[in-house]
Design an enzyme around this catalytic site. Structure first.
Site, short mmCIF file in Angstrom:
data_model
loop_
_atom_site.label_atom_id
_atom_site.label_comp_id
_atom_site.label_asym_id
_atom_site.label_seq_id
_atom_site.Cartn_x
_atom_site.Cartn_y
_atom_site.Cartn_z
N GLY A 103 0.83 -1.20 0.00
CA GLY A 103 0.00 0.00 0.00
C GLY A 103 0.86 1.24 0.00
O GLY A 103 2.09 1.18 0.08
N GLU A 105 1.19 3.31 2.29
CA GLU A 105 1.79 3.59 3.60
C GLU A 105 2.36 2.36 4.27
O GLU A 105 2.79 2.43 5.42
CB GLU A 105 0.76 4.25 4.51
CG GLU A 105 0.30 5.61 4.01
CD GLU A 105 -0.66 6.30 4.95
OE1 GLU A 105 -1.14 5.64 5.89
OE2 GLU A 105 -0.94 7.49 4.75
N LYS A 120 4.52 -6.17 9.05
CA LYS A 120 4.16 -4.93 8.36
C LYS A 120 5.26 -3.90 8.53
O LYS A 120 5.64 -3.56 9.65
CB LYS A 120 2.85 -4.36 8.90
CG LYS A 120 2.43 -3.03 8.25
CD LYS A 120 1.11 -2.54 8.81
CE LYS A 120 0.69 -1.23 8.16
NZ LYS A 120 -0.62 -0.75 8.66
N LYS A 186 -1.62 -13.08 11.58
CA LYS A 186 -2.21 -13.06 10.25
C LYS A 186 -3.70 -13.34 10.40
O LYS A 186 -4.09 -14.27 11.12
CB LYS A 186 -1.54 -14.12 9.38
CG LYS A 186 -2.00 -14.14 7.94
CD LYS A 186 -1.26 -15.23 7.18
CE LYS A 186 -1.76 -15.36 5.76
NZ LYS A 186 -1.09 -16.48 5.04
N ASP A 225 -9.28 6.85 10.14
CA ASP A 225 -8.95 6.63 8.72
C ASP A 225 -9.79 5.49 8.15
O ASP A 225 -9.33 4.73 7.31
CB ASP A 225 -7.46 6.33 8.56
CG ASP A 225 -7.01 6.36 7.10
OD1 ASP A 225 -7.57 7.14 6.32
OD2 ASP A 225 -6.10 5.58 6.74
#
Length: 304
Positions: A103, A105, A120, A186, A225
């Site tokens: 993505g 970000e 991540k 996950k 967000d």
């Protein structure tokens, strides 16, 4: 796209990481670290620094720029390598597998461990540096803000929020974090934007997400967000992910962020399932119900 450096880790010596850590330390003070300062920061001799710089340049873990002086900075690959080394030393993960998603970000990979995990890396500030600095409160009061600092603070905020919310809110279980990277469970499901819901399921999924936001609010957090891109839908329910912009409920703009989250969800569901979601739903009323803990179903806030 940032290259996966997991395959390089076995080739790197401890002194290579000393060099990377030294450049990282120097970047706290300036965007480009003077070459003659690196021996002090890295605790290496000048000759050792010369050798390690060449090795790290070859692997694209650092980059060089000549301005008024010869300067160096970490690349995201170099920052990834430092985080991976820490996770390995802590025995958090054994290795890195296939990519799970990329993505604007963040990049997410499978992580090898005793159970399925996800790794991540936050990338905030790498390509959209000025925009991120305008939006994130944790960069607003600093004179020198690097992408390295921005990405690290984003990871810290996301990990802090997930720790506070799990397991009461359906978020990924946080496992560990270091620098700009987070290890988490996950999770199952398909991104809401790609989910093929039956129309009669849509209203139930929307209710589930809004009730998760209610519980998050009770625990002191607003996502800030929300969109169809950070909700996963599975047979077992929904998972809300991507929390780096989360704010505490006592934030000065908390109400604005909450209403924006609600509005984003209603806009998406109303556009995709116009016959199921009430038209002209009362956004302020839904936000009020989340704040006071009375929200039950979207149908109470508009006409079909």
């Amino acid at each position: 796209m940032v290259r996966n450096v997991a395959g390089d880790m076995a080739e790197l010596d401890p002194e290579d990481f000393y060099l990377l850590s030294g450049v990282e330390q120097g970047m706290r003070f300036s965007e480009w670290v003077r070459r003659d300062k690196i021996p002090e920061y890295a605790n290496l001799t000048r000759e050792e620094v010369d050798y390690r710089i060449d090795r790290c340049l070859d692997r694209e873990l650092i980059e060089r720029k000549t301005i008024q002086y010869e300067g160096y900075q970490l690349t995201f690959e170099g920052y990834d390598a430092l985080a991976l080394r820490t996770f390995s030393e802590r025995e958090t993960i054994d290795g890195v597998g296939s990519p799970l998603g990329f993505g604007k970000e963040g990049d997410v990979y499978e992580a090898q461990s005793f159970k399925p995990l996800a790794l991540k890396y936050h990338r905030e500030g790498y390509t959209n540096f000025r925009e991120v600095n305008r939006e994130r409160e944790y960069t607003a009061d600093r004179d020198h803000v690097s992408w390295l600092y921005t990405a690290r603070k984003a990871a810290e905020r996301e990990y802090e929020a997930m720790e506070a919310l799990y397991p009461d809110v359906s978020v990924p279980r946080p496992v560990d974090h270091n620098r700009h990277a987070i290890v988490m469970d996950k999770f199952d499901g398909v991104e809401l934007a790609r989910a093929k819901l039956d129309p009669e399921q849509a209203i139930g999924v929307l209710d589930l997400v809004l009730r998760e936001l209610l519980t998050a609010y009770d625990l002191g957090w607003i996502h800030a967000d929300m969109s169809e891109h950070n909700v996963a839908v599975a047979e077992s329910g929904v998972t809300i992910f991507d929390w780096p912009q989360a704010v505490p409920v006592d934030h000065e703009n908390a109400r604005e962020f909450l209403e924006r989250d609600v509005e984003n969800l209603l806009r998406y569901f109303g556009r995709k399932y116009p016959h199921e979601v009430p038209r002209d739903a009362d956004i302020e009323g839904i936000a009020d119900a989340i704040v006071d803990g009375s929200f039950t179903t979207i149908r109470a806030f508009g006409e079909e």
